[in-house]
Design a protein around this motif. Structure first.
Motif, PDB file in Angstrom:
ATOM      1  N   VAL A  25       8.646 -19.108   5.708  1.00 58.64           N
ATOM      2  CA  VAL A  25      10.031 -19.503   5.493  1.00 58.64           C
ATOM      3  C   VAL A  25      10.596 -18.657   4.371  1.00 58.64           C
ATOM      4  N   GLY A  26      11.751 -18.043   4.613  1.00 58.27           N
ATOM      5  CA  GLY A  26      12.367 -17.207   3.593  1.00 58.27           C
ATOM      6  C   GLY A  26      13.606 -16.541   4.140  1.00 58.27           C
ATOM      7  N   ASP A  27      14.044 -15.495   3.461  1.00 58.92           N
ATOM      8  CA  ASP A  27      15.211 -14.740   3.875  1.00 58.92           C
ATOM      9  C   ASP A  27      14.769 -13.760   4.956  1.00 58.92           C
ATOM     10  N   ALA A  28      14.670 -14.259   6.178  1.00 55.25           N
ATOM     11  CA  ALA A  28      14.042 -13.492   7.252  1.00 55.25           C
ATOM     12  C   ALA A  28      14.788 -12.210   7.587  1.00 55.25           C
ATOM     13  N   GLU A  29      16.114 -12.261   7.659  1.00 55.11           N
ATOM     14  CA  GLU A  29      16.870 -11.074   8.035  1.00 55.11           C
ATOM     15  C   GLU A  29      16.767  -9.987   6.966  1.00 55.11           C
ATOM     16  N   THR A  30      16.835 -10.388   5.697  1.00 54.00           N
ATOM     17  CA  THR A  30      16.709  -9.399   4.631  1.00 54.00           C
ATOM     18  C   THR A  30      15.300  -8.824   4.598  1.00 54.00           C
ATOM     19  N   ALA A  31      14.289  -9.662   4.804  1.00 51.07           N
ATOM     20  CA  ALA A  31      12.916  -9.168   4.839  1.00 51.07           C
ATOM     21  C   ALA A  31      12.762  -8.111   5.924  1.00 51.07           C
ATOM     22  N   GLY A  32      13.317  -8.381   7.110  1.00 54.51           N
ATOM     23  CA  GLY A  32      13.240  -7.404   8.189  1.00 54.51           C
ATOM     24  C   GLY A  32      13.971  -6.123   7.855  1.00 54.51           C
ATOM     25  N   ALA A  33      15.169  -6.246   7.273  1.00 50.99           N
ATOM     26  CA  ALA A  33      15.941  -5.054   6.926  1.00 50.99           C
ATOM     27  C   ALA A  33      15.228  -4.206   5.881  1.00 50.99           C
ATOM     28  N   LEU A  34      14.619  -4.853   4.898  1.00 46.66           N
ATOM     29  CA  LEU A  34      13.954  -4.113   3.831  1.00 46.66           C
ATOM     30  C   LEU A  34      12.668  -3.455   4.324  1.00 46.66           C
ATOM     31  N   CYS A  35      11.892  -4.174   5.142  1.00 43.07           N
ATOM     32  CA  CYS A  35      10.682  -3.566   5.716  1.00 43.07           C
ATOM     33  C   CYS A  35      11.044  -2.358   6.571  1.00 43.07           C
ATOM     34  N   ASN A  36      12.125  -2.492   7.350  1.00 37.58           N
ATOM     35  CA  ASN A  36      12.559  -1.388   8.204  1.00 37.58           C
ATOM     36  C   ASN A  36      13.020  -0.199   7.370  1.00 37.58           C
ATOM     37  N   ALA A  37      13.790  -0.467   6.299  1.00 38.85           N
ATOM     38  CA  ALA A  37      14.284   0.617   5.452  1.00 38.85           C
ATOM     39  C   ALA A  37      13.137   1.350   4.767  1.00 38.85           C
ATOM     40  N   LEU A  38      12.159   0.601   4.277  1.00 38.09           N
ATOM     41  CA  LEU A  38      11.023   1.212   3.600  1.00 38.09           C
ATOM     42  C   LEU A  38      10.209   2.067   4.571  1.00 38.09           C
ATOM     43  N   THR A  39       9.922   1.525   5.756  1.00 39.78           N
ATOM     44  CA  THR A  39       9.124   2.260   6.733  1.00 39.78           C
ATOM     45  C   THR A  39       9.865   3.504   7.211  1.00 39.78           C
ATOM     46  N   ALA A  40      11.163   3.369   7.488  1.00 35.70           N
ATOM     47  CA  ALA A  40      11.943   4.514   7.952  1.00 35.70           C
ATOM     48  C   ALA A  40      11.984   5.612   6.898  1.00 35.70           C
ATOM     49  N   SER A  41      12.074   5.227   5.619  1.00 34.39           N
ATOM     50  CA  SER A  41      12.085   6.217   4.547  1.00 34.39           C
ATOM     51  C   SER A  41      10.760   6.960   4.462  1.00 34.39           C
ATOM     52  N   ALA A  42       9.652   6.229   4.585  1.00 36.78           N
ATOM     53  CA  ALA A  42       8.344   6.877   4.536  1.00 36.78           C
ATOM     54  C   ALA A  42       8.170   7.838   5.710  1.00 36.78           C
ATOM     55  N   ILE A  43       8.621   7.432   6.903  1.00 38.61           N
ATOM     56  CA  ILE A  43       8.511   8.298   8.079  1.00 38.61           C
ATOM     57  C   ILE A  43       9.352   9.559   7.891  1.00 38.61           C
ATOM     58  N   ALA A  44      10.580   9.382   7.396  1.00 31.31           N
ATOM     59  CA  ALA A  44      11.482  10.512   7.234  1.00 31.31           C
ATOM     60  C   ALA A  44      10.963  11.528   6.221  1.00 31.31           C
ATOM     61  N   ASN A  45      10.095  11.086   5.334  1.00 28.86           N
ATOM     62  CA  ASN A  45       9.580  11.965   4.286  1.00 28.86           C
ATOM     63  C   ASN A  45       8.090  12.256   4.457  1.00 28.86           C
ATOM     64  N   ALA A  46       7.636  12.185   5.702  1.00 30.96           N
ATOM     65  CA  ALA A  46       6.229  12.456   6.001  1.00 30.96           C
ATOM     66  C   ALA A  46       6.140  13.558   7.053  1.00 30.96           C
TER      67      ALA A  46
END
Length: 292
Positions: free
Chosen positions: A54-75
């Motif tokens: 239970v938590g801020d589910a939409e923000t958690a998803g957005a932040l996980c996606n942003a972090l993963t996309a950033s790592a991919i873009a810089n790998a």
């Protein structure tokens, strides 16, 4: 890292969500970017992680996606592992951890670490660290505060949700006993339940019914047409029937079985013996709200 993705992240509190569903969303939303850069992306939930948080589910998803996309873009080409888990933090509180491991450029702590951590702390009380290893590997860890649902409260809430929502479901299993058990659990929760004794009958029920079921509970190992083949066939149907939520209910509990089911187009995956709370939780994740 795109600052706007973080600044405009939703701010909803106290939503129940499934880490498995978050992992699937993360894998699907970043797959094209990863493939384009020659990256083998592996997203999974560690064993022992609670099935619901239970938590801020939409923000958690957005932040996980942003972090993963950033790592991919810089790998560069190679492998990037993403692991989701939950760590105890006292009482009903836990920490949702997203851990990325691979060879990616973090642009220094100010670009990839401190600035991101500052934004996360402001949005969600989250923290992030980036470790640099001598072999060129990096490990980024994003921790977000969430909570565990009370078992009794969550079970009661799911029953109340099911009775208020209702709806028509199709239970598919070649075992008459299994059909009776699952259909009985769902009927007691307020759903109208139809059954099919195999994959071919399930496809016919979805394709030819004047009003198709709203979701399908699908066994996998069946003699006439297995659940994977039936799911792939249903996904090719038109008139919106190909988008009906299909949830695997199977005795096959190996990781490769789960991957096979999801790759065929199933929305979710439950293992036998299945509990009513698990059934209702999966249905709540995938059934659209009833119109007011």
């Amino acid at each position: 890292m795109d600052g706007d993705n973080l600044h405009h992240a939703p701010n909803r509190r106290g939503t129940a969500f499934a880490p498995e569903a978050l992992a699937r969303m993360l894998s699907v939303s970043t797959a094209t970017l990863a493939q384009g850069r020659g990256i083998a992306l592996d997203v999974s939930v560690l064993s022992g992680t609670p099935p619901r948080l239970v938590g801020d589910a939409e923000t958690a998803g957005a932040l996980c996606n942003a972090l993963t996309a950033s790592a991919i873009a810089n790998a560069g080409p190679g492998r990037l592992d993403v692991r989701l888990s939950a760590l105890p933090a006292g009482d009903e509180r836990v920490t949702l951890r997203t851990e990325l491991t691979g060879r990616f450029d973090s642009h220094g702590e100010a670009g990839f670490g401190q600035e991101l951590a500052r934004r996360l702390l402001a949005a969600l009380g989250a923290q992030m660290t980036v470790e640099h290893h001598a072999d060129g590997m990096r490990r980024a860890v994003l921790d977000m505060p969430v909570a565990l649902p009370s078992r009794a409260t969550d079970a009661e809430r799911l029953m109340n949700w099911a009775r208020a929502r209702g709806g028509r479901l199709l239970v598919v299993d070649d075992s008459a006993t299994n059909r009776m058990v699952v259909a009985g659990l769902l009927a007691k929760a307020g759903f109208s339940v139809e059954t099919a004794n195999g994959g071919a009958e399930a496809v016919e029920a979805v394709a030819q019914a004047p009003v198709p079921p709203e979701a399908v509970l699908m066994d996998v190992a069946m003699p006439d047409m297995d659940g994977v083949t039936a799911t792939a066939t249903i996904r090719r149907l038109g008139d919106g029937r190909g988008r009906i939520p299909i949830i695997a209910v199977t005795a096959n509990a190996q990781p490769e079985d789960r991957i096979r089911c999801l790759s065929a187009g199933m929305n979710d995956y439950l293992t036998k013996p299945v509990r009513r709370a698990d059934l209702l939780g999966a249905l709540e994740r995938w059934l659209a709200p009833q119109p007011a």
